[in-house]
Enzyme design. Sequence first.
Site, PDB file in Angstrom:
ATOM      1  N   GLY A  25      14.851  -2.186 -59.273  1.00 17.61           N
ATOM      2  CA  GLY A  25      15.356  -1.891 -57.934  1.00 17.61           C
ATOM      3  C   GLY A  25      14.784  -2.895 -56.935  1.00 17.61           C
ATOM      4  O   GLY A  25      14.345  -3.985 -57.307  1.00 17.61           O
ATOM      5  N   GLU A 182      26.698   8.499 -43.324  1.00 20.24           N
ATOM      6  CA  GLU A 182      27.608   7.419 -43.711  1.00 20.24           C
ATOM      7  C   GLU A 182      28.761   7.923 -44.578  1.00 20.24           C
ATOM      8  O   GLU A 182      29.905   7.495 -44.411  1.00 20.24           O
ATOM      9  CB  GLU A 182      26.804   6.296 -44.398  1.00 20.24           C
ATOM     10  CG  GLU A 182      26.007   5.499 -43.361  1.00 20.24           C
ATOM     11  CD  GLU A 182      24.885   4.634 -43.938  1.00 20.24           C
ATOM     12  OE1 GLU A 182      24.239   3.927 -43.152  1.00 20.24           O
ATOM     13  OE2 GLU A 182      24.660   4.665 -45.151  1.00 20.24           O
TER      14      GLU A 182
END
Lengths: 453, 453
Positions: A25, A182
């Site tokens: 990540g 979002e």
Amino acid sequence: MDKPVNTQTLIKDQGVPRIVVVGGGFGGLELVKGLRKMNAQVVLFDRYNHHTFQPLLYQVATSGLETGSIIYPFRKSLNRQKNFFFRLGDVKHIDADNNQVETSIGSVKYDHLVIATGATTNYYGMQDIAQHAVPLKEIQDSILLRNKIIKNFENALLTADHEKRNSYMDYVIVGGGPTGVEVAGALAELKKHVFPKDYRELNLMEMDIHLVEAGPRLLGAMSEKSGAKAQQFLEKMGVKVHLNTSVKSYDGYRVTLGSDEELITKTLVWAAGVKGAPIDGIRVESMVGGNRLKVNHFNQVEGYDNIYAVGDIAAMIDDDNPKGHPMMAPPAMQQGRHLAKNLLNKYEKDRPMKPFKYFDKGSMATIGRNKAVVEMPNGSKTQGFFAWLIWMFIHLMYLVGFRNRLLVLINWVMSYFSYDKSNRLIIGRTGVEDFQEKDNVIKPGNPQLSKNP
Amino acid sequence: MDKPVNTQTLIKDQGVPRIVVVGGGFGGLELVKGLRKMNAQVVLFDRYNHHTFQPLLYQVATSGLETGSIIYPFRKSLNRQKNFFFRLGDVKHIDADNNQVETSIGSVKYDHLVIATGATTNYYGMQDIAQHAVPLKEIQDSILLRNKIIKNFENALLTADHEKRNSYMDYVIVGGGPTGVEVAGALAELKKHVFPKDYRELNLMEMDIHLVEAGPRLLGAMSEKSGAKAQQFLEKMGVKVHLNTSVKSYDGYRVTLGSDEELITKTLVWAAGVKGAPIDGIRVESMVGGNRLKVNHFNQVEGYDNIYAVGDIAAMIDDDNPKGHPMMAPPAMQQGRHLAKNLLNKYEKDRPMKPFKYFDKGSMATIGRNKAVVEMPNGSKTQGFFAWLIWMFIHLMYLVGFRNRLLVLINWVMSYFSYDKSNRLIIGRTGVEDFQEKDNVIKPGNPQLSKNP
């Protein structure tokens, strides 16, 4: 691949220290890059062969971006780094006494181990929600959610029953942080600009988008002003915001709120929390609340000399950060870069390690076209069009790879002028199979199957 | 979706003739567009919610293009066409006596039915090959093949056994038509330009690419000269071409050729033939060899007045075309457009239908960068760089949607200058699951699960 292989076959010993990194990540990737000049063998393990740009998963889920434009193959980003080795595999257990990790493809010895396994969705022990809700932490989640949204509308066409039709058309998003905001905003845009053209046979006024937040405001990590502005933006777009409202249960159809009010939906998006995704074998005394690993200022996991952790999984607790740093990309990237320097200092240059210090660059969330909220670390705030430009610029800048940046930019420009979201594709299995039933096979929300990183 | 619903719920009667089209490939899509001005209800059924640009499937499979850039949602292409209705579903049976089709989502009446179900992979009854080979007819096939190729190389790293490692690194492609030639060329480019950087630990000289063709030359539908040129291009790129060679069996590891020679590979790509994908319920007398439906010059299926067929599934047999037209995009598109005009003539303008005439635009195949062979209908031929430019231009022109054209163009330009293929992504399930074992769940090559259209 057949049986797990032994250490010698899994990766050749090169006679230099081996640093095993678990998870590619934001933290793991920066760490690996930072080690490029070290005289070491840097071995990255990941369950995927690509990095995932998690902040834009919601755009893939809502047909705004192509899958391939927010993920990037590790081998492509790092194939010029001579000391880098990648292995596609799942690290299952750490045997610290023997400096060895057990993985799905065999065991491997390490000299230094860095855990960068990130976070996974936190259902706070609610099994029914874990089973039926859709999380949004991995690329696979976003593909499943996109498939499901489109399939829902195809199904809504096929029923004359009002409640059932609404169960396909209505959405409940739990969690008023950036992800929840979002997703709600993107669904509201689909409702306004895209679905009325695609589904002329449906009355899109029937589509309800609920955003449920347990706290008193949206974007709890930001200022009250930003939270209120985000709420105002969303409500103007038709999203129903429920504050101070918890979710008690969900059976795949009926959501029961804390107030005992019920909402009907086939799709509950769970963006209400994350927890660390530790690896089996780390002593329990090194774990703190939220499944994170307690690290010192050098990112060393408490109780170990050669095991480190960076990013969401690492809890660096001090007076300034009583709960550790926020579980977001910036601290992870900074810790990854910093730890790389410290490993070089300690093991190659014989210099002391330096304590990590987090540089807060501010925070932001976008609600939809021309709408975002941005807060700088100096306390200055901006909302609306200018904030939205900043949001886009920062996200483009941090995307991995020129190609992905270009593809995302083109997609955004085309969507902006056309008011369209083009990736309304059901991919991954044939459209006619019933999504709900097949779903459990690889659904990451299913706790037995939950993946990390 | 719950149970199949009745006709009335599945789609509302609008009091105008209903034309049901089964399959949104090249033929079906052109037909639907051609009917845009007809006073009719045009209902398209497909198992996917998107059109697939099959000629570029091989580029998705070999990491050259993104999945989303060669498929396009039906609703997006056609949402301005007022008489168009889409239903995501699989047509299972035709009940011609009652003018009704049974689908996975319920039954629906038609006034006119157009079968455009295309073709499916033909294994010529060889069950072992059907079970173990990888076909390349649908978008799902190309994703599976891409995942498999990358997973193969990750696996090759993990074994010290020479033969086993080679089974992951070697590829056998059966069928020397355009698809086989294009796959072999694309694999040779991966071998030369991409994998040596990604897999520094492997000796890429060990990677063998075999192209096996039963006939005496490649590209049997084109001239001898073009076939020889394609072979020369491929051999220069290191592909081993086996002509006059059949495949007897394949058990997932060992390929036995007609000569009893054996090749070892985990990946046999089957591009050796297609057959029509008819729907149950059509009388057997209307079927000809290769599972196609016999149609007259108006694309009417023999023995039916209001059932038509276009594209690969339709065999329009006459003196010029003793086996019907070639099973490729151009005849399908031309038939689709032509039938649309005929339906308008017959049912709306009360004019006689006109017989279909195929306009041969030539044929072509690409082998790799700067390399293609093109033949014009007037007999003129060109090979190499200029042919390659023509190939690219034609394919871009026929792609559906401006956005897809732009994305493909950008990908091609970037790949051309970087010698790279960027979509080396394992998507669809977590990389660590064993591909081979899970594979059967949705593998289209599995005959029980084979899909049409």
